[in-house]
Design an enzyme around this catalytic site. Structure first.
Site: not given
Ligand code: KDG
Ligand code: MG
Length: 418
Positions: A53, A138, A163, A175, A226, A228, A252, A278, A299, A328, A332, A355, A418
């Site tokens: 991605n 999600h 999630r 996010y 998550d 993140h 996560e 991931e 993941r 994951h 993407d 997921e 991010w």
């Molecule tokens: O490309 C980034 C995404 O795959 C990511 O932000 C998604 O964190 C993610 C998830 O747990 O699906």
């Molecule tokens: Mg994630």
């Protein structure tokens, strides 16, 4: 005597397996995907996903310019040897671009070999350990009530695991939270969107969200969250501890894991199960995390970590330490990865969860597949190979569209994760 040129002479059925073409297909049916199509002399076609991605064209070029010339004439049945050739032969090991490119070749070859055997891919791995793979969807919302409504919608659709993410009050964009009626898709602009982040605000809302979700939906539904990669290890430890009463399936990416020992701090303070990986691309990214049992779920998935050949090694290593898979599966990762992952999930003894963030209808049309959802689980199909194909005519109608993932900054303007 060998003069150093690769052995291209093949006999009998090996001649049928000879790779005669390898093409990179870039398409954007709602979002960008990079796909490798390999064909043998006998006309068997295998597909591999190479989507990274926001950096798609780097992998496309790696494949087109550096890998494809090495494939022509080789025996598609020598999956392991080709994997080692691409990994060791590049000299420059690992990294997301290299490992996504290797994954695309690897998955396409597994697809071909399974089709030659006229067997679904899971059978080549050792057969089914289960019928369907438990999946999580999600749910997200602009506040706790909206997120809870979304969780309810997933439960009504038959999901057994969800999630949950909700907007952080005081931050213009969080996010995982969709804007308007459109499905959430993070890579939405040509150059990275600048978003604001405040860990202290986030740490206040998340325990309240899960407290409410347990009140509204009881204890039977599995809930996941998550982080993140936004928290420091000690902040992550606090959140993991604060969430203990709500019995998460996992927390996560609580903290970035380049320094794998960071997770020791979280473990010291909490029994909330942890998932990470991931963004990893090899077993070396999680060796300490797994061998020291600092995580519960890994993941790292097929497309970004060298394909089935490498992830199988990783999963076996994880199994020795009672770490389970939790691949994951964001949008993407193309349906090709999802198809391959579901065959893997059906086989792998230490499966945990998969997921599943739904692809758009345009993507589904470009990548017809035989996997399907029923009663909280995804099932891979029974057709030979991984069961995912590509409609190239349709794919050609969606040209590449440059998009990058957002970045995050703290209130003082400093760059954050991010
Ligand atoms: O490309 C980034 C995404 O795959 C990511 O932000 C998604 O964190 C993610 C998830 O747990 O699906
Ligand atoms: Mg994630």
């Amino acid at each position: 005597m060998s003069d150093g040129t690769p052995q291209m002479q093949v006999e009998g059925s090996a001649r049928d397996r000879q790779i005669v073409s390898a093409r990179v297909i870039v398409t954007c049916p709602g979002r960008n995907f990079v796909t490798l199509r390999i064909e043998t002399r006998s006309g068997i076609v295998g597909l591999g996903d190479a989507t990274l991605n926001g950096r798609e064209l780097a992998v496309a070029s790696y494949l087109q310019d550096h890998v494809v010339p090495n494939l022509i004439g080789r025996d598609a049945g020598r999956i392991e040897d080709l994997w080692q050739f691409l990994y060791r032969g590049a000299y420059w090991r690992r990294g997301p671009v290299t490992m996504s490119a290797i994954a695309a070749v690897d998955v396409a070859l597994w697809d071909i070999v399974a089709k030659l055997a006229k067997l679904p891919l899971y059978q080549m791995l050792g057969g089914r350990s289960r019928e369907g793979a438990l999946v999580y969807g999600h749910a997200n919302g602009r506040d706790i009530a909206e997120t809870s409504d979304e969780v309810r919608r997933y439960i009504e659709k038959g999901f057994l695991a969800v999630r949950a993410q909700c907007a952080v009050p005081g931050l213009p964009k969080t996010y995982g939270i969709a804007v308007g009626a459109k499905a959430y898709e993070p890579a939405e602009s040509e150059l990275p969107l600048e978003t604001a982040w405040s860990t202290s605000k986030y740490l206040q809302i998340v325990p309240k969200l899960f407290e409410q979700l347990r009140v509204d939906h009881g204890n039977d539904i599995e809930l996941l969250h998550d982080g993140h990669h936004r928290m420091t290890p000690i902040e992550a430890a606090r959140l993991a501890r604060d969430l203990e009463p709500y019995r998460l399936f996992w927390l996560e990416d609580a903290t970035p894991a380049e320094n794998q020992r960071s997770f020791e701090i979280i473990r010291r303070h909490s029994v909330t199960p942890l998932a990470v990986g991931e963004v990893f691309n090899s077993i070396w990214d999680c060796k300490h995390l797994i061998s020291e049992q600092l995580i519960d779920y890994i993941r790292t998935t097929i497309v970004h970590a060298g394909g089935i050949t490498h992830v199988r090694r990783l999963a076996d290593f994880a199994g020795l330490h009672q770490v389970r898979t939790g691949f994951h599966g964001a949008t993407d990762l193309s349906p090709v990865t999802m198809g391959a992952a579901l065959h893997f999930d059906s086989w792998v003894p230490n499966f945990g969860i998969q997921e599943w963030m739904f692809h758009s209808q345009e993507t589904e049309d470009v990548f017809p597949h035989d996997y399907f959802f029923r009663d909280g689980r995804l099932f891979c199909g029974e057709s030979p190979g991984h069961g995912v194909s590509i409609d190239e005519k349709l794919a050609a109608r969606y040209p590449y569209s440059p998009r990058q993932l957002p970045v995050a900054r703290l209130p003082d303007g400093s760059m954050w994760d991010w």
